[in-house]
Every structure is written in structure tokens, then in C-alpha cells.
Design an enzyme around this catalytic site. Sequence first.
Site, mmCIF file in Angstrom:
data_model
loop_
_atom_site.group_PDB
_atom_site.id
_atom_site.type_symbol
_atom_site.label_atom_id
_atom_site.label_comp_id
_atom_site.label_asym_id
_atom_site.label_seq_id
_atom_site.Cartn_x
_atom_site.Cartn_y
_atom_site.Cartn_z
ATOM 1 N N TYR A 54 12.331 -2.285 -4.212
ATOM 2 C CA TYR A 54 11.547 -2.972 -3.184
ATOM 3 C C TYR A 54 12.311 -4.146 -2.591
ATOM 4 O O TYR A 54 13.121 -4.756 -3.275
ATOM 5 C CB TYR A 54 10.239 -3.494 -3.782
ATOM 6 C CG TYR A 54 9.231 -2.446 -4.146
ATOM 7 C CD1 TYR A 54 9.366 -1.121 -3.747
ATOM 8 C CD2 TYR A 54 8.111 -2.777 -4.927
ATOM 9 C CE1 TYR A 54 8.428 -0.164 -4.096
ATOM 10 C CE2 TYR A 54 7.162 -1.831 -5.275
ATOM 11 C CZ TYR A 54 7.328 -0.525 -4.865
ATOM 12 O OH TYR A 54 6.389 0.404 -5.225
ATOM 13 N N LEU A 239 -5.970 2.319 -0.126
ATOM 14 C CA LEU A 239 -6.365 2.357 1.288
ATOM 15 C C LEU A 239 -5.557 3.389 2.069
ATOM 16 O O LEU A 239 -5.598 3.395 3.303
ATOM 17 C CB LEU A 239 -6.185 0.981 1.925
ATOM 18 C CG LEU A 239 -7.095 -0.131 1.390
ATOM 19 C CD1 LEU A 239 -6.715 -1.474 1.991
ATOM 20 C CD2 LEU A 239 -8.550 0.192 1.682
ATOM 21 N N LEU A 244 -7.357 4.105 5.745
ATOM 22 C CA LEU A 244 -8.795 4.049 5.466
ATOM 23 C C LEU A 244 -9.445 2.752 5.935
ATOM 24 O O LEU A 244 -10.667 2.629 5.910
ATOM 25 C CB LEU A 244 -9.043 4.257 3.979
ATOM 26 C CG LEU A 244 -8.819 5.688 3.485
ATOM 27 C CD1 LEU A 244 -8.786 5.755 1.967
ATOM 28 C CD2 LEU A 244 -9.887 6.622 4.040
#
Length: 357
Positions: A54, A239, A244
Site C-alpha cells: 500500500y 461498501l 453501495l
Amino acid sequence: MAVPLSNLSPNILVSKLCLGTMTFGEQNSLSDSFNLLDKAFDSGINFFDSAEMYPVPQRAETQGRSEEYFGRWLKERKLPRDRVVFATKVSGPSGQMTWIRGGPTSLDSRNITEAIDSSLLRAQTDYIDLYQVHWPDRYVPMFGETDYDPVRQYNPVSFEEQLDALGRAVDAGKIRFIGVSNETPYGVMKFLQAAENNPSFPRIISVQNSYNLLCRNFNSGLAECCHLERVRLLAYSPLAMGVLSGKYLLPDGGAHDARLNLFKGRYSEGESRYSLSNPTIREATKAYLSIAERYGIHPVSLAIAFVLRHPLVSSAIFGATKSWQLEQVVGACEVKLNPEIIADIDEVHSRFTNPCS
């Protein structure tokens, strides 16, 4: 209302929400990241998830910044180390990320050991609470793939070699617990079997897989394994990468800095897995948004509350780039879905079963 806590194992208590840090160092500056970490911690979140690769989209220039930013925050805030639960991951085989140990080509002992030591240095910490295999060292369908192709199988590093390296890190006090991510029922059971056969190997306590209204594949096979073997689910993408929330269905297609807009053409997993150009995904999303509207619930609250009600979920791992997004997710902890709402959700699921695998 503070975020409730859950036992990830008898000896590790985590908040039911986990702040994922994969935007730190790319979408979020150091000061942005500190603000989000402060707000999350003040809200009762003690669980933070990172990975050596990351932030995303992954680049050589930014690799490791997410762990680094978390470590700098922990040090500058002078928080007692036992007040937070820090999770991170070792990258599996990848011919694309050549800047991480030349690939990495495998999850052999050398790669695992080097990855652990590097993460400890970046995070400026003496130990990692939960260390996870980011994806398997073998061919499996993942990140949107669904069908297993035997032709693509290759000779992987054994489960025993991986556990031996992880076990030596546990013995050295570098990590406390281990888990897996993007795993299959076969992989979970093989890790558990190897640990059962050799008492010196650590036992996995968690599996971090995608789980949300659009992707309930966990329930098909992994749920039985995890329930009977006492392995907890860390649900990522609750999500569905923001789909969503409904923002990508707005007339303007969502803000220009929303992840799927900002990194269009650069984020293959998100674009393939959660593409609203797929009519089934689009219609399913609209149906869930309609349920939220019908019951007067924010779409984010509906999505998060659905994930948190699963009995095997210890924590839902979410990302946020702005404070108000974090507040929306934290607020979802107060929402309880009644049987009528669940019935409506299940009806949509029966029509659009796992459009995002």
C-alpha cells in the site's frame, strides 16, 4: 456512540470497524492521514489494517507509505502500543510489482522474513498484532475471477514452509497472530491442517475476504470452515469500493476524486469487479439503494449494518479519504436491520446473486 468491540481471538479484542490505510500516501497526505487516524481512534476504533504494497494503485514511488504514515502517527501521538491493533500483510507472487523483492516470485521463507522486518521498520514498531498473507502462493481465482482453471496451477511454496517462517517470527516476538486474505476453503483448511500436524506452527485466526451486499461468496463454503474451525472473518470492501454508497449513480457520476473516477484505467481490480457498466451490478445496486430509501436509512448505513450483523464477522475493514466519510461509517454502528429489511435484502440477493465475486 463508541464503536463496539469484538474478540478476534480470546487474546485480541478489536473494534467492529477497522480503518484500512490503503489510501494513505496516495489520496491522503500525511496530515490527512493523521486527521483520519485521530478521528477513528477518538470514535473507538482501535484496529488498523495495512499492507506492504500500500497505497493503491501501487507504485514504486509510494510503496510502503501507508505503513510508514501509521507508524509516524502512533509515534507522534505517543499512544501506548497496546492501545491499538496493527495488522499488515505480505504480498504474494506478483510479476508486476518488481519493486517489492523483485516480484516477489514466491512466499518462501526468505520473502516472508524480509517482508516482516521491512514492515516493522516502516511502522516503527516492535511487533505486528496480526500478520496476513495478502493472497495465496498458488493459483486461485480472485479479485473478480470466478472459475477455477486447472491449467493455470503452478508449483507453489508449501503451506508448511509459510507457517514455519511465520512461526519463527511469532517466536521472535515480531508478530502476535497470523491470518490469511483472499483465501479459499481449501487454503484455509490446509493452513489449519498443517498447524494441527505440527504444534510448532501458529494457527490462523482470521481470513480477510471481500464481503458486502453485492458479494456474499463467503457464505458458500468459507463460512462453514470458519464457523467449525473458529476462524473469524475480516470483511473488506463492505461498501463495494464505494459503489453501495450510491455516489457513482448520481447524475454527475460521482465526485472527480472518488476512487473509481480518479484512477480510471489504473485500478483494474476495482474497475472489473465493481463496474456499474455491468447491467447486473447496476440493477442490484439500484435495488439496494431503493431499500435504503424505503426505510429511511442511509445507503452507507444499510451496507455496513448488513456486514456487521454476520455472526462470523469480527470487523469490517473500510477506507475513507475524508472525515465525513468516516463519520458516516461510524454512525452505521447504531443501525440495526429488522427482519423486514433483511427479507427485502434477501429478495434482491435471490434475483442478483453475488454479481461482484
